[in-house]
Scaffold this active site. Structure first.
Site, PDB file in Angstrom:
ATOM      1  N   HIS A   1       4.753   0.005   0.445  1.00  0.00           N
ATOM      2  CA  HIS A   1       5.420  -0.754   1.482  1.00  0.00           C
ATOM      3  C   HIS A   1       4.497  -1.830   2.037  1.00  0.00           C
ATOM      4  CE1 HIS A   1       3.568   2.776   3.389  1.00  0.00           C
ATOM      5  NE2 HIS A   1       3.458   2.070   4.500  1.00  0.00           N
TER       6      HIS A   1
ATOM      7  N   ARG B   1       5.388   6.855  14.188  1.00  0.00           N
ATOM      8  CA  ARG B   1       5.452   7.375  12.813  1.00  0.00           C
ATOM      9  C   ARG B   1       5.018   8.833  12.762  1.00  0.00           C
ATOM     10  NH1 ARG B   1       1.824   4.449   8.495  1.00  0.00           N
ATOM     11  NH2 ARG B   1       0.251   5.926   9.215  1.00  0.00           N
TER      12      ARG B   1
ATOM     13  N   HIS C   1       0.827  -1.205   0.000  1.00  0.00           N
ATOM     14  CA  HIS C   1       0.000   0.000   0.000  1.00  0.00           C
ATOM     15  C   HIS C   1       0.863   1.257   0.000  1.00  0.00           C
ATOM     16  CE1 HIS C   1       0.949  -0.640   4.249  1.00  0.00           C
ATOM     17  NE2 HIS C   1       0.714   0.647   4.456  1.00  0.00           N
TER      18      HIS C   1
ATOM     19  N   ASP D   1       0.317   5.186   1.682  1.00  0.00           N
ATOM     20  CA  ASP D   1      -0.482   5.715   2.781  1.00  0.00           C
ATOM     21  C   ASP D   1      -1.517   6.730   2.301  1.00  0.00           C
ATOM     22  OD1 ASP D   1       0.852   4.226   4.730  1.00  0.00           O
ATOM     23  OD2 ASP D   1       2.410   5.745   4.956  1.00  0.00           O
TER      24      ASP D   1
END
Length: 273
Positions: free
Chosen positions: A248, A263, A94, A96
């Site tokens: 990723h 993150r 995917h 983000d």
């Protein structure tokens, strides 16, 4: 700054102290990111405040994540904390937040605690994947567009009680968007594949069956290891990736082990021309 290239496809390891980086160092990191799409750093000791300050060197920090847990003191830090009672849902290729009009430019992921083995993350170079398509396939895909929405985040809104109203509100509040199937990088000018398994729903103008067959062809093409780099985490490692031109996949092979990552997501690229 030493730069060690990890694969021919993408990825490099850099040796710079991210907790005390200055403007010149940030520019060097940015240049390496443009060249290698994802860059890695070992043995970093950064506070949540330094994590945010690092992201601010490159652009506007994103708002709190719509689904995942956020840091108790600094909501702009997303906490990805998983174990046998909180299994991950990031084990799919995917990019983000592509259901937004302007998906984020960059993410900076900091390993707080990782299992002794397992929990690696893979990244794939979507510009290389585009270049490796047959010329006729590139010509067919270039003019197409696709609809993106929140995809499997519906599960998070539904919850164990199957709250359909909450799911519908999540779909409404997050919305959907139409993006080109093939994007063009604003800095390098490279064309790249711009659909992903998690959030791309269908190709505009096609029947669902036609769209599904074409998307599956693209996804199987992306899956080739020649497009990828795999990173083995250690505590206090950092990964920084260009969300525009990579996808990723976080392996979920470590359960019942514990994995915790912080993150920071950067919306805009302040250095792009």
């Amino acid at each position: 700054m030493r730069i060690e290239r990890l694969t021919p496809a993408l990825g490099a390891e850099l040796d710079i102290d991210l907790g005390h980086i200055n403007a010149e160092g940030a520019q060097a990191v940015y240049d390496a990111l443009m060249a290698h799409q994802v860059v890695f750093f070992r043995d970093q000791e950064i506070t949540p405040e330094q994590h945010i300050a690092l992201g601010a060197h490159f652009g506007e920090i994103d708002i709190p994540h719509p689904v995942y847990q956020n840091h108790e003191r600094i909501p702009a830090i997303t906490v990805l904390e998983n174990d046998e009672n909180r299994p991950p849902d990031t084990n799919d290729w995917h990019k983000d937040l592509t259901f937004r009009e302007a998906p984020p430019f960059m993410s900076i992921l900091y390993a707080k605690s990782v299992p002794e083995t397992g929990g690696d993350t893979l990244w794939a170079n979507m510009a290389l994947a585009y270049d490796n398509l047959a010329p006729a396939m590139r010509a067919m895909l270039d003019p197409l567009e696709a609809v993106h929405d929140i995809g499997c985040f519906r599960n998070d809104y539904l919850g164990p009680d199957k709250n359909v109203e909450a799911m519908n509100e999540g779909v409404r509040s997050n919305g959907a968007w139409v993006h080109p199937v093939i994007g063009t990088h604003p800095v390098t000018g490279a064309k790249y594949i711009n659909v992903n398994r998690s959030f791309t729903q269908h190709i505009v103008g096609m029947l669902r069956a036609e769209s599904d067959r074409l998307l599956e062809y693209i996804y199987q093409h992306i899956d080739q290891p020649e497009h990828q780099v795999r990173f083995r985490w250690r505590d206090n490692s950092v990964a920084m990736w260009d969300n525009r031109v990579t996808q990723h996949y976080a392996l979920a092979d470590y359960l019942p082990g514990y994995r915790c990552m912080n993150r920071v997501t950067v919306n805009s690229d302040n250095r792009a021309g």
